[in-house]
Design a protein around this motif. Sequence first.
Motif, PDB file in Angstrom:
ATOM      1  N   ASP A 127     -10.307  -6.635   0.111  1.00 58.67           N
ATOM      2  CA  ASP A 127     -10.571  -6.199   1.489  1.00 58.67           C
ATOM      3  C   ASP A 127      -9.589  -6.838   2.467  1.00 58.67           C
ATOM      4  O   ASP A 127      -8.982  -6.159   3.301  1.00 58.67           O
ATOM      5  CB  ASP A 127     -12.002  -6.567   1.883  1.00 58.67           C
ATOM      6  CG  ASP A 127     -13.037  -5.944   0.979  1.00 58.67           C
ATOM      7  OD1 ASP A 127     -13.634  -4.935   1.368  1.00 58.67           O
ATOM      8  OD2 ASP A 127     -13.236  -6.474  -0.132  1.00 58.67           O
ATOM      9  N   THR A 128      -9.447  -8.163   2.374  1.00 59.50           N
ATOM     10  CA  THR A 128      -8.575  -8.885   3.294  1.00 59.50           C
ATOM     11  C   THR A 128      -7.115  -8.525   3.057  1.00 59.50           C
ATOM     12  O   THR A 128      -6.337  -8.352   4.003  1.00 59.50           O
ATOM     13  CB  THR A 128      -8.766 -10.403   3.135  1.00 59.50           C
ATOM     14  OG1 THR A 128     -10.150 -10.716   3.244  1.00 59.50           O
ATOM     15  CG2 THR A 128      -8.005 -11.161   4.210  1.00 59.50           C
ATOM     16  N   PHE A 130      -5.743  -5.701   1.891  1.00 62.00           N
ATOM     17  CA  PHE A 130      -5.371  -4.384   2.406  1.00 62.00           C
ATOM     18  C   PHE A 130      -5.441  -4.344   3.929  1.00 62.00           C
ATOM     19  O   PHE A 130      -4.627  -3.685   4.579  1.00 62.00           O
ATOM     20  CB  PHE A 130      -6.271  -3.299   1.794  1.00 62.00           C
ATOM     21  CG  PHE A 130      -5.736  -2.757   0.502  1.00 62.00           C
ATOM     22  CD1 PHE A 130      -4.976  -1.601   0.480  1.00 62.00           C
ATOM     23  CD2 PHE A 130      -5.961  -3.427  -0.686  1.00 62.00           C
ATOM     24  CE1 PHE A 130      -4.456  -1.110  -0.711  1.00 62.00           C
ATOM     25  CE2 PHE A 130      -5.451  -2.944  -1.888  1.00 62.00           C
ATOM     26  CZ  PHE A 130      -4.705  -1.783  -1.903  1.00 62.00           C
ATOM     27  N   ALA A 131      -6.377  -5.074   4.510  1.00 60.64           N
ATOM     28  CA  ALA A 131      -6.520  -5.055   5.963  1.00 60.64           C
ATOM     29  C   ALA A 131      -5.407  -5.822   6.658  1.00 60.64           C
ATOM     30  O   ALA A 131      -4.804  -5.336   7.623  1.00 60.64           O
ATOM     31  CB  ALA A 131      -7.878  -5.628   6.353  1.00 60.64           C
ATOM     32  N   LYS A 132      -5.088  -7.010   6.154  1.00 60.23           N
ATOM     33  CA  LYS A 132      -4.157  -7.886   6.876  1.00 60.23           C
ATOM     34  C   LYS A 132      -2.718  -7.816   6.368  1.00 60.23           C
ATOM     35  O   LYS A 132      -1.782  -7.998   7.150  1.00 60.23           O
ATOM     36  CB  LYS A 132      -4.657  -9.331   6.790  1.00 60.23           C
ATOM     37  CG  LYS A 132      -5.956  -9.559   7.553  1.00 60.23           C
ATOM     38  CD  LYS A 132      -6.285 -11.039   7.663  1.00 60.23           C
ATOM     39  CE  LYS A 132      -7.512 -11.273   8.531  1.00 60.23           C
ATOM     40  NZ  LYS A 132      -7.817 -12.719   8.691  1.00 60.23           N
ATOM     41  N   GLN A 136      -3.780  -1.129   5.518  1.00 56.18           N
ATOM     42  CA  GLN A 136      -4.287   0.161   5.071  1.00 56.18           C
ATOM     43  C   GLN A 136      -5.745   0.014   4.637  1.00 56.18           C
ATOM     44  O   GLN A 136      -6.181  -1.076   4.257  1.00 56.18           O
ATOM     45  CB  GLN A 136      -3.467   0.680   3.884  1.00 56.18           C
ATOM     46  CG  GLN A 136      -2.000   0.894   4.168  1.00 56.18           C
ATOM     47  CD  GLN A 136      -1.243   1.282   2.903  1.00 56.18           C
ATOM     48  OE1 GLN A 136      -1.821   1.409   1.833  1.00 56.18           O
ATOM     49  NE2 GLN A 136       0.061   1.461   3.040  1.00 56.18           N
ATOM     50  N   PRO A 137      -6.498   1.113   4.643  1.00 64.01           N
ATOM     51  CA  PRO A 137      -7.875   1.051   4.122  1.00 64.01           C
ATOM     52  C   PRO A 137      -7.861   0.930   2.607  1.00 64.01           C
ATOM     53  O   PRO A 137      -6.868   1.270   1.952  1.00 64.01           O
ATOM     54  CB  PRO A 137      -8.472   2.387   4.572  1.00 64.01           C
ATOM     55  CG  PRO A 137      -7.294   3.305   4.709  1.00 64.01           C
ATOM     56  CD  PRO A 137      -6.164   2.439   5.198  1.00 64.01           C
ATOM     57  N   LEU A 138      -8.946   0.449   2.056  1.00 67.55           N
ATOM     58  CA  LEU A 138      -9.042   0.347   0.604  1.00 67.55           C
ATOM     59  C   LEU A 138      -8.961   1.728  -0.033  1.00 67.55           C
ATOM     60  O   LEU A 138      -9.642   2.663   0.398  1.00 67.55           O
ATOM     61  CB  LEU A 138     -10.370  -0.295   0.199  1.00 67.55           C
ATOM     62  CG  LEU A 138     -10.485  -1.820   0.250  1.00 67.55           C
ATOM     63  CD1 LEU A 138     -11.897  -2.227  -0.149  1.00 67.55           C
ATOM     64  CD2 LEU A 138      -9.469  -2.487  -0.654  1.00 67.55           C
ATOM     65  N   PRO A 139      -8.139   1.890  -1.081  1.00 68.95           N
ATOM     66  CA  PRO A 139      -8.137   3.164  -1.808  1.00 68.95           C
ATOM     67  C   PRO A 139      -9.432   3.317  -2.589  1.00 68.95           C
ATOM     68  O   PRO A 139     -10.125   2.331  -2.864  1.00 68.95           O
ATOM     69  CB  PRO A 139      -6.923   3.038  -2.737  1.00 68.95           C
ATOM     70  CG  PRO A 139      -6.670   1.586  -2.860  1.00 68.95           C
ATOM     71  CD  PRO A 139      -7.118   0.957  -1.586  1.00 68.95           C
ATOM     72  N   PRO A 144     -15.020  -2.289  -2.591  1.00 68.21           N
ATOM     73  CA  PRO A 144     -15.107  -3.257  -1.485  1.00 68.21           C
ATOM     74  C   PRO A 144     -15.686  -4.577  -1.990  1.00 68.21           C
ATOM     75  O   PRO A 144     -16.606  -4.597  -2.802  1.00 68.21           O
ATOM     76  CB  PRO A 144     -16.059  -2.574  -0.499  1.00 68.21           C
ATOM     77  CG  PRO A 144     -15.937  -1.111  -0.805  1.00 68.21           C
ATOM     78  CD  PRO A 144     -15.737  -1.032  -2.284  1.00 68.21           C
TER      79      PRO A 144
END
Length: 318
Positions: A127-128, A130-132, A136-139, A144
């Motif tokens: 999660d962290t 892909f976000a930071k 991008q959002p998680l594929p 999650p």
Amino acid sequence: MLSKIKFLLPVVAGALMVQACNKNNDEFYTSADGLTYKIFEKNDKGEYANKGEVNAADSTGAKIGQVVTFHWAIKNAEDSTFADTRTQGPKMPIVLPLMQPTMKGGLENALSMMSPGDSGVFKINADTLFAKTFGQPLPPFIKPGSQLTFFINMEKVQSKADAEADYAKMMEEQMQKARANAEQQLKTDDAKIQAYIKENNLQNVKKTDSGVYYVVTKEGKGPQAKAGNEVAVHYKGSFLDGKEFESSRNNPTGEPFKFTLGQQMVIKGWDDAIVNLKEGSEAILLIPSPLAYGDQDRGPSMPANSILRFDVELMDVK
């Protein structure tokens, strides 16, 4: 950081050695910033051994601003590999400058702990990451709250100047190889085109300096086309076996294709051949693959090293 990744350097043979380490080397460690890892280095016998706990400030590791070259494979929580620079195209290592960390226990921290020749396994919160880092959002294939496992093999740690010098050398070598391959392919294609001309009893065939054969089947009465002119051309493209792959008369508008000659807006074979025609002319162009789409496979509709025939009509010269 990873949005700036460029695949620049050639593949170095071999598998990620970290995956071959025995169970005695399986202990993971946790860094001060929360990164879970194990890193292996090769000993004098050529065997990989767990380095144990590694200080991220170790002088032998990569530093911010240096350029790192590495291969990686990434697995999700179900142990499915969804990225691998050794087996998935373009089969090239990743080369990028090491940036300031975007998160605690992230990829920048992992790379800063590795020296050339090291192999490592790193577990990072998806999660962290892909976000930071990726922004991008998680594929959908990553759950999650799960962790991703990175298998990283560090090949080089260089200054920016040394990396740029290596890149320039590599590009020059690739260009020389490409030129040599194109010259050889031109000879191969030329023989095939000559055979095609003979088999189809084409008359009054001419050849440009670059290697395009053309036959003017109807002489136009308009102005001669020149580099810099905007021209309009109707065409039918086919392979030497007669299979058609494109036609301007079949496009939705039915309009001729317009472009400026000599501006590399079309394949080189067109730029070199159309300048030999007058407005109103009809002609057959036989274009060897290096002057068309080269050795790049563009799918079933355009295989690599395709020799092309174009039946063209020069409608307008401006």
